[in-house]
Design an enzyme around this catalytic site. Structure first.
Site, short mmCIF file in Angstrom:
data_model
loop_
_atom_site.label_atom_id
_atom_site.label_comp_id
_atom_site.label_asym_id
_atom_site.label_seq_id
_atom_site.Cartn_x
_atom_site.Cartn_y
_atom_site.Cartn_z
N ARG A 171 6.58 6.08 10.91
CA ARG A 171 7.52 5.23 10.30
C ARG A 171 7.75 3.86 11.20
O ARG A 171 8.61 3.65 12.43
CB ARG A 171 8.88 5.84 10.09
CG ARG A 171 10.26 5.08 9.69
CD ARG A 171 11.55 5.70 9.58
NE ARG A 171 11.71 6.81 10.36
CZ ARG A 171 12.33 6.40 11.61
NH1 ARG A 171 12.72 5.16 11.88
NH2 ARG A 171 12.76 7.14 12.41
N HIS B 16 14.77 4.08 10.27
CA HIS B 16 14.99 5.36 9.53
C HIS B 16 15.67 4.87 8.10
O HIS B 16 15.14 5.28 7.06
CB HIS B 16 15.91 6.39 10.00
CG HIS B 16 15.98 7.42 8.94
ND1 HIS B 16 15.05 8.46 8.67
CD2 HIS B 16 17.35 7.82 8.31
CE1 HIS B 16 15.68 9.31 7.81
NE2 HIS B 16 17.06 8.75 7.60
N TYR C 55 15.91 4.70 20.52
CA TYR C 55 15.12 6.03 20.80
C TYR C 55 13.52 5.87 20.91
O TYR C 55 13.12 7.13 21.01
CB TYR C 55 15.35 7.11 19.59
CG TYR C 55 15.34 6.75 18.37
CD1 TYR C 55 14.09 6.74 17.53
CD2 TYR C 55 16.20 6.09 17.46
CE1 TYR C 55 13.72 6.45 16.37
CE2 TYR C 55 16.16 5.70 16.19
CZ TYR C 55 15.02 6.12 15.56
OH TYR C 55 14.55 5.66 14.33
#
Length: 394
Positions: A282, A286, A295
Site C-alpha cells: 500500500r 491506510h 510506522y
C-alpha cells in the site's frame, strides 16, 4: 475423511502454483519483472490487446480518482477516503479475469474492480457525497460502494464479515447450478478475524465455488505483518484448511490475471474454493485518517515504488506495440477533467429528505421508527450548526 484427490494439478495454467497439503515451500507466481520485461521462465497468459488496454486505462483512472478524492477530503469536501495506490494490479487484474455474472464481495479498497465493471465517475461521486442520486440513497459512508447491476455487493465497515457471506453466496450459486463464482477480497489484517477461519472452512467443507483473494500489503493499518502472525503469510492457512492455494506477485497484473483465471476455472470445474494471496504494498496511507510516516520509512516506500504496478504494465504494453502514447496522454487528461467535473456536480446535489431514513425497512414505517425520526428532527433543530445540509429543510 473426504476425498481430496481433486487437489492435484488439474486446471494448472502457465506457471500458476497450485499448492497441495503438506508442502512447506510456497512459491510465488510472477510473469513481469519490475522493469516491465517478461521473466525468462514465465508463460504469458492469453490476453487480448483490448483487454490489456482496458486494464491499463482502469489502473490509470483509479490512480487519478484517488489523487483527486484524497485532495477533496483534505479540502473538507468529503469526510473520508481510502486510496488504492500501489494495489491496482491486484484488484483490477483479478476483476478482468472474471465474468460479469460472478459476484464480487469487497473489503473497501477494490474500487478498481468496480470501475473495471463499468461503475461510472458520476456513480462514484454520488456515493462519496452521499447525495440523493446515490444508489443506496446516501445511507453509506464514503467508499462503501455497491451495485446490484454490476454484481458488486455493497461494502460494510466491519472487517471480515464478507468472507462467510461469500461462502454462503457461492454455495447458493452451486445449488442453483450457475456458471458463476464469488470472489471475496480482504487484506491480511482481516484474515486475523474469526470470520476468515469460519468462512474459509465453510467453503472447504461444503465445496463452494469461491475465490478468496487476500491483498497482503504488509500492514494492518499501522501493524506490520510480522507483528500480526508468525506463519508464512495467508497462503499457508488455505493449505491448512484443504483449500487449493496460489501465491502471486500482487504488483504484476499479468500474474494476477493468470492466477485468477486459473482459480475461476478450478472453482467451477471442481466446485471448490481457491485462495489467492497477492503480495503487494500500500503506497498510500491506510485512509485519509492515517499518517504512515509514523510506522514506516520513506526508504521502504521508495523501494516499493520501483515495483509500481501501473508503470510495470504500461512498459510491457508499450513493448508489445499496443500503446499509442499520444492517445494515452489524451485519455489521462480527459479523465482528469471528467473526475473534476463530476465532483463539482455531485457536491451540488441535495441529500435525500430525512423522512426517507425510515423507509425500505417495513412496508409501512411502524410507530417506534416514527418516534425515533421525530427525536432526530428535534435534535437537529436544537443543533442546526452541526447539520447545515439538513436543518434548513426540516
Amino acid at each position: 475423511m473426504k476425498d481430496r484427490n481433486h487437489l492435484g494439478n488439474i486446471g494448472l495454467i502457465h506457471q500458476v502454483n497450485i499448492i497441495e497439503n503438506g508442502l512447506i515451500d510456497i512459491p510465488m507466481l510472477q510473469v513481469l519483472q519490475p522493469d516491465g520485461s517478461v521473466h525468462s521462465k514465465a508463460d504469458l497468459p492469453e490476453i487480448t490487446e483490448h483487454c490489456a488496454l482496458k486494464i491499463l486505462h482502469t489502473m490509470q483512472y483509479i490512480r487519478l480518482l484517488d489523487e483527486r478524492m484524497v485532495a477533496a477530503q483534505r479540502q473538507g469536501r468529503i469526510s473520508f477516503y481510502l486510496a488504492c495506490t500501489g494495489e491496482e494490479a491486484s484488484t483490477i487484474g483479478s476483476a478482468a479475469a472474471l465474468e460479469p455474472q460472478d459476484m464480487i464481495m469487497s473489503q473497501y479498497r477494490e474500487q478498481g474492480a468496480l470501475a473495471y465493471r463499468g461503475f461510472t465517475t458520476k456513480e462514484f461521486m454520488d456515493q462519496m457525497f452521499s447525495n440523493q442520486n446515490e444508489l443506496n440513497k446516501g445511507r453509506q459512508m464514503p467508499i462503501h460502494y455497491g451495485s446490484k447491476a454490476l454484481n458488486f455487493m455493497t461494502i460494510s465497515s466491519p472487517l471480515g464479515t464478507q468472507i462467510p457471506q461469500a461462502s454462503g453466496y457461492a454455495y447458493g450459486q452451486k445449488m442453483a447450478g450457475l456458471d458463476a463464482v464469488t470472489i471475496c477480497y480482504f487484506g491480511e489484517g482481516a484474515a486475523s478475524e474469526g470470520d476468515f477461519h469460519a468462512g474459509v472452512n465453510m467453503a472447504a467443507v461444503l465445496d463452494c465455488p469461491a475465490i478468496f483473494f487476500c491483498r497482503n500489503n504488509g500492514y494492518a493499518i499501522s501493524t506490520p505483518s510480522e507483528e500480526q502472525f508468525a506463519g508464512d503469510g495467508i497462503a499457508s492457512r488455505g493449505i491448512g484448511y484443504g483449500v487449493r492455494t496460489i501465491r502471486v506477485d500482487g504488483n504484476d497484473v499479468l500474474a494476477v490475471y493468470s492466477a485468477t483465471q486459473a482459480a475461476r476455472k478450478i472453482a467451477l470445474e471442481h466446485q471448490c474454493p481457491v485462495l489467492i494471496e497477492a503480495m503487494t504494498y500500500r503506497l498510500a496511507a491506510h485512509s485519509t485518517s492515517d499518517d504512515p510516516t509514523g510506522y514506516r520509512s520513506k526508504d521502504e516506500e521508495e523501494r516499493w515504488r520501483l515495483k509500481d504496478p501501473v508503470l510495470r504494465f504500461k512498459t510491457w504494453i508499450d513493448a508489445k506495440g499496443w500503446l499509442n502514447k499520444e492517445q494515452n496522454l489524451e485519455f489521462i487528461e480527459q479523465t482528469r477533467q471528467e473526475i473534476l467535473k463530476e465532483l463539482k456536480l455531485a457536491e451540488q446535489v441535495p441529500i435525500c429528505p430525512i423522512e426517507q431514513i425510515i423507509e425500505d425497512v417495513y412496508d409501512t414505517p411502524p410507530w417506534h421508527l416514527k418516534a425515533q425520526l421525530a427525536e432526530l428532527k428535534t435534535h437537529i433543530k436544537k443543533y442546526p450548526e452541526a447539520y447545515p445540509k439538513t436543518s434548513g429543510r426540516l
